[in-house]
Motif scaffolding. Sequence first.
Motif, PDB file in Angstrom:
ATOM      1  N   THR A   1      61.344  26.185 -34.952  1.00 44.32           N
ATOM      2  CA  THR A   1      60.482  25.247 -34.219  1.00 44.32           C
ATOM      3  C   THR A   1      61.088  23.849 -34.069  1.00 44.32           C
ATOM      4  OG1 THR A   1      59.251  25.095 -36.284  1.00 44.32           O
ATOM      5  CG2 THR A   1      58.222  26.323 -34.512  1.00 44.32           C
ATOM      6  N   CYS A   2      62.092  23.533 -34.892  1.00 40.55           N
ATOM      7  CA  CYS A   2      62.719  22.199 -34.785  1.00 40.55           C
ATOM      8  C   CYS A   2      63.383  22.057 -33.425  1.00 40.55           C
ATOM      9  CB  CYS A   2      63.764  22.018 -35.886  1.00 40.55           C
ATOM     10  SG  CYS A   2      64.719  20.494 -35.708  1.00 40.55           S
TER      11      CYS A   2
ATOM     12  N   ARG B   1      61.275  21.553 -46.365  1.00 42.91           N
ATOM     13  CA  ARG B   1      62.241  22.362 -45.605  1.00 42.91           C
ATOM     14  C   ARG B   1      61.974  22.206 -44.113  1.00 42.91           C
ATOM     15  NH1 ARG B   1      61.984  27.668 -45.519  1.00 42.91           N
ATOM     16  NH2 ARG B   1      59.848  27.797 -46.278  1.00 42.91           N
TER      17      ARG B   1
ATOM     18  N   ASP C   1      61.789  24.251 -40.478  1.00 45.78           N
ATOM     19  CA  ASP C   1      61.764  25.550 -39.797  1.00 45.78           C
ATOM     20  C   ASP C   1      62.685  25.432 -38.583  1.00 45.78           C
ATOM     21  OD1 ASP C   1      61.291  27.774 -38.315  1.00 45.78           O
ATOM     22  OD2 ASP C   1      59.116  27.547 -38.204  1.00 45.78           O
TER      23      ASP C   1
ATOM     24  N   THR D   1      53.812  33.938 -32.944  1.00 47.28           N
ATOM     25  CA  THR D   1      53.703  33.362 -34.283  1.00 47.28           C
ATOM     26  C   THR D   1      52.306  33.641 -34.840  1.00 47.28           C
ATOM     27  OG1 THR D   1      55.223  31.631 -33.691  1.00 47.28           O
ATOM     28  CG2 THR D   1      53.812  31.159 -35.551  1.00 47.28           C
TER      29      THR D   1
ATOM     30  N   ALA E   1      57.611  21.434 -37.509  1.00 38.20           N
ATOM     31  CA  ALA E   1      58.838  22.063 -38.001  1.00 38.20           C
ATOM     32  C   ALA E   1      59.103  21.747 -39.470  1.00 38.20           C
ATOM     33  CB  ALA E   1      60.016  21.617 -37.150  1.00 38.20           C
TER      34      ALA E   1
ATOM     35  N   ILE F   1      58.220  21.981 -43.305  1.00 40.25           N
ATOM     36  CA  ILE F   1      57.418  22.816 -44.200  1.00 40.25           C
ATOM     37  C   ILE F   1      57.342  22.114 -45.567  1.00 40.25           C
ATOM     38  CG2 ILE F   1      57.187  25.118 -45.231  1.00 40.25           C
ATOM     39  CD1 ILE F   1      59.273  25.995 -43.007  1.00 40.25           C
TER      40      ILE F   1
ATOM     41  N   LEU G   1      60.756  37.380 -36.663  1.00 42.08           N
ATOM     42  CA  LEU G   1      59.551  36.649 -37.043  1.00 42.08           C
ATOM     43  C   LEU G   1      58.727  37.426 -38.086  1.00 42.08           C
ATOM     44  CD1 LEU G   1      58.503  35.326 -33.523  1.00 42.08           C
ATOM     45  CD2 LEU G   1      59.619  34.047 -35.328  1.00 42.08           C
TER      46      LEU G   1
END
Lengths: 291, 285
Positions: free
Chosen positions: A96-97, A91, A93, B179, A83, A85, B208
């Motif tokens: 996904t975190c 940063r 994400d 993804t 997660a 970046i 996405l």
Amino acid sequence: MHQILILSGKGGTGKTTVASTFIALSQAKAYADCDVDAPNLHLVMGSFEKEQKSDYFGLPKAVIDSSLCIACNRCFEVCRFDAVIPGPTYRIDLITCEGCTYCLHVCPVGAIHTQPMKVGDLKLYERGEEHFSTATLTMGSGTTGKLVSEVKKQLKSCTEETEVAILDGSPGIGCPVIASLSGVDLALMVAEPSVSAFSDLKRVITSARQLQVPVAVVVNKFDMNPTITGEIEVFCFKERIPFLGKIPYDSQVIASLNKGENLACLNTPASNAIKRIYDKTLQVWKERVQQ
Amino acid sequence: MPTDRTIAVLSGKGGTGKTLVSVNLAFVAQHTTYIDCDVEEPNGHLFLKPSYVQEEVVTVGKPVVDQTLCDGCKICSKACAFNALAVIGGQLLIFEEICHSCGLCMHICPRKALTEVQKPLGIVRKGKSGSIAFLSAEMRIGESSAVPLIKALMKNKHSGLTIIDSPPGSGCLVTEAITHADFCLLVAEPTIFGAHNLAMVHELATLLGKPCAVLLNKTQQGANPSETYAKSHDLKILGSLPYDQELAHRTSEGLVASEQSEKYHQYFSQLLQEVEDASNPHSQR
């Protein structure tokens, strides 16, 4: 409150169709849609007098303050969800975190904090004495199982006195299904006669049994493949699972659903089969509850 | 036409024909990779009937406590965002089913009482079905999150055309599966349910940043709410597959329609071409 859950393993087998018919037949005062990933029950339940919407928050997620970040890479090294970046300043994400906060604990300059994230809407509809609990998950959020538990909790809190609640389940065998199954008195499995639906059915029955939830089975669109329907019946017999009936393919079903009609009001081969199955389901449920 | 594209087939809901479309696209393409990402309820193998060359257990790390070192200080249980640890009667208990394997508890334990052991989550299978490379995975029943299995599957992705048979819904598993895709083919049924689910996956694909188009499945006489949705949202319709009792029966038996019938072979070859054109950013068409 006793809960009857309609499940299937595979999606698209007719769970919502069966659930909505059951709700109409039983004149249920309490029902819920546990498929928060792709809820459909509200599409066939007509309009409600009252709608109450509340924000649903998942776990707070990590945020990096770019004015403080020194790009030391420590957060990137420890994050197991990919997660973080990297860049001149790092940063997160947010899709996904998972909110574990490991990064926050290793950041040497205190650049990471958490912020609450709204991940869905919890909805409660009312019409006379009827209560309908459902939810929608914000796209890209993953806390499905917990939201299912919230949907059930919300229903229970306002309908504690109601004898029977009918729950429309979610597909698969993962966290939303496990959350749907918890505390349920009977899980009615709606299967289609296909090799793939049969395979999914066996997996979801195993899940239900692990959670000690009694199961019963019906086959929808049985005439699509009478041979596999027979195999499912034999499987149920061997496994001592009540087999409650077969619903024929009925082209009128799609037309009525698209018009927003409930099958309980119809007199067609499929709706009559579901009415018979409803009576048997109540019988099985009563036997289980009395045991 | 050799392409290096990854196409995800999704639907928002099960039973709309994702697997039907995926296996048929893979079959007409040949020399391709088919990945079954529905790890909770995998079905692709029932159709492509691959011979397996390799099976591999996928594990996830879970903490175990050395009670002789643990002094019940609760630092780990307070830090765990998932409430997977609890100190009861001075003893640390670990609830593996809700542990997300983030590793934080081991990091912050002041007495180094927690270590990680690998526990099985499921199996990844690699096989061949003719010239099609076949990949699938199966989650152990009782586990709650299969995301690591999808990650493990994607590690095995080859170059060349890849067809991803997505899990149902629009949750974390679907997000993980697409993804990796360059293009999403959204399969939709002609009902109000179908249109609603189509809107959900359309929103997810858009979020996405994945280009996408629709295949209308099980179409019949009368209104098609999914078609209406696609048209009103400028979503390209790549084709429609009418409801066909014969196709439904063959599919229920686990047969691949394009292998059985010339008509369906032609249909899916045409669809594959459409998908490849639509997914090609340099396409002139």
